[in-house]
Design a protein around this motif. Structure first.
Motif, short mmCIF file in Angstrom:
data_model
loop_
_atom_site.label_atom_id
_atom_site.label_comp_id
_atom_site.label_asym_id
_atom_site.label_seq_id
_atom_site.Cartn_x
_atom_site.Cartn_y
_atom_site.Cartn_z
N LYS A 151 0.84 -1.20 0.00
CA LYS A 151 0.00 0.00 0.00
C LYS A 151 0.87 1.26 0.00
CE LYS A 151 -3.84 -2.16 2.46
NZ LYS A 151 -4.77 -2.08 3.62
N PRO A 152 0.32 2.40 -0.41
CA PRO A 152 1.08 3.66 -0.33
C PRO A 152 1.50 3.91 1.12
CG PRO A 152 -0.88 3.95 -1.66
CD PRO A 152 -1.00 2.60 -1.03
N THR A 162 8.87 6.60 2.36
CA THR A 162 7.73 6.32 1.48
C THR A 162 8.11 5.37 0.34
OG1 THR A 162 8.24 8.33 0.21
CG2 THR A 162 6.61 8.52 1.98
N ASP A 163 9.36 4.97 0.31
CA ASP A 163 9.84 4.02 -0.69
C ASP A 163 9.80 2.61 -0.11
OD1 ASP A 163 11.11 2.58 -2.66
OD2 ASP A 163 13.11 3.38 -2.24
#
Length: 240
Positions: A151-152, A162-163
């Motif tokens: 998921k994001p 966020t990677d």
């Protein structure tokens, strides 16, 4: 109606403050009449408090929350170790448990110099943005890791990971060392070291120490965090 009442209660967030009736209706999608009736019942039951034309959560919720057996038992077992960790570091310490993809903070101890942290007792933050959350994620099974990575990834600061590849590496490093690190990912200017707490094969909780960047010395802090987590795990496993 119970579902609607819970929806109304869940409108309130740590940064939400108080709400007027029209705001409650807008945020829940309820009609103003239904929101008014539910709010009145919740005030009568002590689950909401009303001051003038605004509403806020009532003290009855805190009383009920403190009675949850699993968290109460965990908190009571953990307090001596959290106090030891605080005395050893003189920095803010946390205890958290996992609910879904979030960490819920069960306890927090800090000195007079309170850090500007988004954490609060009973509050929730993403697993991926906190030291406690990463420690829980690293030791809660591969299925959970894959769910989270698929998921994001949320971001609380520009430093939040966020990677997915970077997060996977951080998780693997935590699994090897037994410690999770978070550097300004939940709050700017603050870093954290956390360790998992076990009562079986998977982590049931995690504890951490949060430190201003100017005082962040991982090599000095890590042994104290590890010792506190191992001590609490030993107590939980023994059932003492």
């Amino acid at each position: 109606m119970l579902d609607k009442a819970v929806t109304l209660l869940e409108t309130f967030r740590p940064d939400g403050g108080t709400y007027r009736l029209t705001e409650l209706a807008e945020r829940t999608g309820l009609t103003k009449t239904t929101a008014f009736r539910l709010a009145a019942d919740l005030v009568r039951l002590g689950l909401l408090e009303r001051t003038g034309d605004t509403y806020r959560l009532g003290g009855k919720l805190f009383e009920l929350g403190s009675l949850v057996p699993r968290r109460q038992d965990l908190r009571e077992a953990a307090l001596p170790f959290l106090q030891d960790l605080f005395e050893a570091t003189r920095e803010t310490v946390h205890l958290g448990v996992r609910e879904g993809h979030e960490v819920v903070y069960v306890e927090r101890i800090h000195g007079h110099d309170v850090l500007p942290l988004p954490s609060r007792i009973g509050g929730r933050l993403p697993l991926t943005c906190t030291g406690v959350g990463k420690a829980l994620l690293a030791f809660s099974g591969a299925d959970l890791t894959e769910e989270v990575l698929a998921k994001p990834l949320p971001s609380l600061t520009p430093h939040s990971i966020t990677d997915p590849a970077r997060l996977r590496t951080a998780i693997e490093q935590a699994q090897v060392s037994g410690l999770a690190y978070e550097e300004q990912e939940a709050a700017l200017g603050v870093s954290c070291i956390a360790a998992p707490v076990f009562d079986g094969a998977v982590a049931v909780a995690a504890l951490s120490v949060a430190v201003p960047r100017a005082r962040y010395r991982p090599a000095q802090l890590a042994p104290a965090v590890r010792t506190a987590a191992l001590g609490l795990s030993r107590v939980l496993r023994s059932g003492a």
